[in-house]
Design a protein around this motif. Sequence first.
Motif, mmCIF file in Angstrom:
data_model
loop_
_atom_site.group_PDB
_atom_site.id
_atom_site.type_symbol
_atom_site.label_atom_id
_atom_site.label_comp_id
_atom_site.label_asym_id
_atom_site.label_seq_id
_atom_site.Cartn_x
_atom_site.Cartn_y
_atom_site.Cartn_z
ATOM 1 N N PRO A 1 1.386 -5.115 -5.387
ATOM 2 C CA PRO A 1 2.649 -4.943 -6.117
ATOM 3 C C PRO A 1 3.291 -3.577 -5.850
ATOM 4 O O PRO A 1 4.513 -3.474 -5.776
ATOM 5 C CB PRO A 1 2.238 -5.083 -7.588
ATOM 6 C CG PRO A 1 1.030 -5.948 -7.551
ATOM 7 C CD PRO A 1 0.297 -5.536 -6.291
ATOM 8 N N THR A 2 2.462 -2.551 -5.664
ATOM 9 C CA THR A 2 2.994 -1.222 -5.355
ATOM 10 C C THR A 2 3.715 -1.237 -4.010
ATOM 11 O O THR A 2 4.804 -0.662 -3.872
ATOM 12 C CB THR A 2 1.863 -0.177 -5.349
ATOM 13 O OG1 THR A 2 1.225 -0.203 -6.625
ATOM 14 C CG2 THR A 2 2.387 1.206 -5.061
ATOM 15 N N HIS A 3 3.122 -1.878 -3.021
ATOM 16 C CA HIS A 3 3.780 -2.014 -1.707
ATOM 17 C C HIS A 3 5.090 -2.782 -1.848
ATOM 18 O O HIS A 3 6.101 -2.401 -1.258
ATOM 19 C CB HIS A 3 2.880 -2.759 -0.718
ATOM 20 C CG HIS A 3 1.730 -1.970 -0.225
ATOM 21 N ND1 HIS A 3 0.759 -2.534 0.562
ATOM 22 C CD2 HIS A 3 1.368 -0.678 -0.381
ATOM 23 C CE1 HIS A 3 -0.142 -1.613 0.867
ATOM 24 N NE2 HIS A 3 0.201 -0.490 0.294
ATOM 25 N N PHE A 4 5.064 -3.865 -2.615
ATOM 26 C CA PHE A 4 6.255 -4.690 -2.793
ATOM 27 C C PHE A 4 7.379 -3.882 -3.441
ATOM 28 O O PHE A 4 8.529 -3.943 -3.009
ATOM 29 C CB PHE A 4 5.915 -5.920 -3.633
ATOM 30 C CG PHE A 4 7.040 -6.897 -3.755
ATOM 31 C CD1 PHE A 4 7.480 -7.612 -2.661
ATOM 32 C CD2 PHE A 4 7.650 -7.105 -4.977
ATOM 33 C CE1 PHE A 4 8.530 -8.529 -2.764
ATOM 34 C CE2 PHE A 4 8.683 -8.009 -5.100
ATOM 35 C CZ PHE A 4 9.128 -8.708 -3.994
ATOM 36 N N LYS A 5 7.063 -3.102 -4.460
ATOM 37 C CA LYS A 5 8.076 -2.276 -5.126
ATOM 38 C C LYS A 5 8.646 -1.252 -4.156
ATOM 39 O O LYS A 5 9.848 -0.987 -4.153
ATOM 40 C CB LYS A 5 7.487 -1.598 -6.351
ATOM 41 C CG LYS A 5 8.526 -0.837 -7.140
ATOM 42 C CD LYS A 5 7.963 -0.305 -8.437
ATOM 43 C CE LYS A 5 9.051 0.412 -9.218
ATOM 44 N NZ LYS A 5 8.583 0.893 -10.498
ATOM 45 N N ARG A 6 7.790 -0.678 -3.316
ATOM 46 C CA ARG A 6 8.254 0.285 -2.310
ATOM 47 C C ARG A 6 9.232 -0.379 -1.347
ATOM 48 O O ARG A 6 10.265 0.193 -0.993
ATOM 49 C CB ARG A 6 7.059 0.862 -1.557
ATOM 50 C CG ARG A 6 7.453 1.859 -0.502
ATOM 51 C CD ARG A 6 6.231 2.475 0.132
ATOM 52 N NE ARG A 6 6.601 3.051 1.410
ATOM 53 C CZ ARG A 6 5.731 3.359 2.338
ATOM 54 N NH1 ARG A 6 4.451 3.184 2.143
ATOM 55 N NH2 ARG A 6 6.137 3.865 3.480
ATOM 56 N N VAL A 7 8.906 -1.596 -0.921
ATOM 57 C CA VAL A 7 9.789 -2.343 -0.025
ATOM 58 C C VAL A 7 11.142 -2.595 -0.706
ATOM 59 O O VAL A 7 12.197 -2.364 -0.120
ATOM 60 C CB VAL A 7 9.130 -3.680 0.390
ATOM 61 C CG1 VAL A 7 10.125 -4.600 1.059
ATOM 62 C CG2 VAL A 7 7.945 -3.422 1.306
ATOM 63 N N SER B 1 3.557 -2.669 10.055
ATOM 64 C CA SER B 1 3.162 -1.703 9.035
ATOM 65 C C SER B 1 4.211 -1.588 7.934
ATOM 66 O O SER B 1 5.397 -1.886 8.127
ATOM 67 C CB SER B 1 2.929 -0.326 9.651
ATOM 68 O OG SER B 1 4.160 0.274 9.986
ATOM 69 N N LEU B 2 3.769 -1.121 6.788
ATOM 70 C CA LEU B 2 4.662 -0.903 5.661
ATOM 71 C C LEU B 2 5.715 0.150 6.009
ATOM 72 O O LEU B 2 6.878 0.010 5.639
ATOM 73 C CB LEU B 2 3.849 -0.477 4.440
ATOM 74 C CG LEU B 2 4.544 -0.536 3.101
ATOM 75 C CD1 LEU B 2 4.978 -1.955 2.774
ATOM 76 C CD2 LEU B 2 3.625 -0.016 2.014
#
Length: 82
Positions: free
Chosen positions: A55-61, A20-21
């Motif tokens: 991209p939103t998930h990637f930025k959060r990571v 999970s994220l």
Amino acid sequence: MSDDHGSLLHVVRADGAATSLDHLGALLSSRAEDLQNKLFLHGGLLFRGFDVESPTHFKRVLSEIFPGSMLQPYVGGVGFKR
């Protein structure tokens, strides 16, 4: 989570159901300094098997590894050229 030390990029793989994220965010928070060092040493990090779907998930990571102003906005196609 397992690390692959036999490649040019440093590979971080998800283990089993821990994809999970939120799990990835917690992992990155706990290993931020180590992963920053590996990024600078290897020139890249490759995350395999995690649920990063936008991209939103990637930025959060990325914000877990590089908090605050360390992240610069990407301007499509604009990069340093010689």
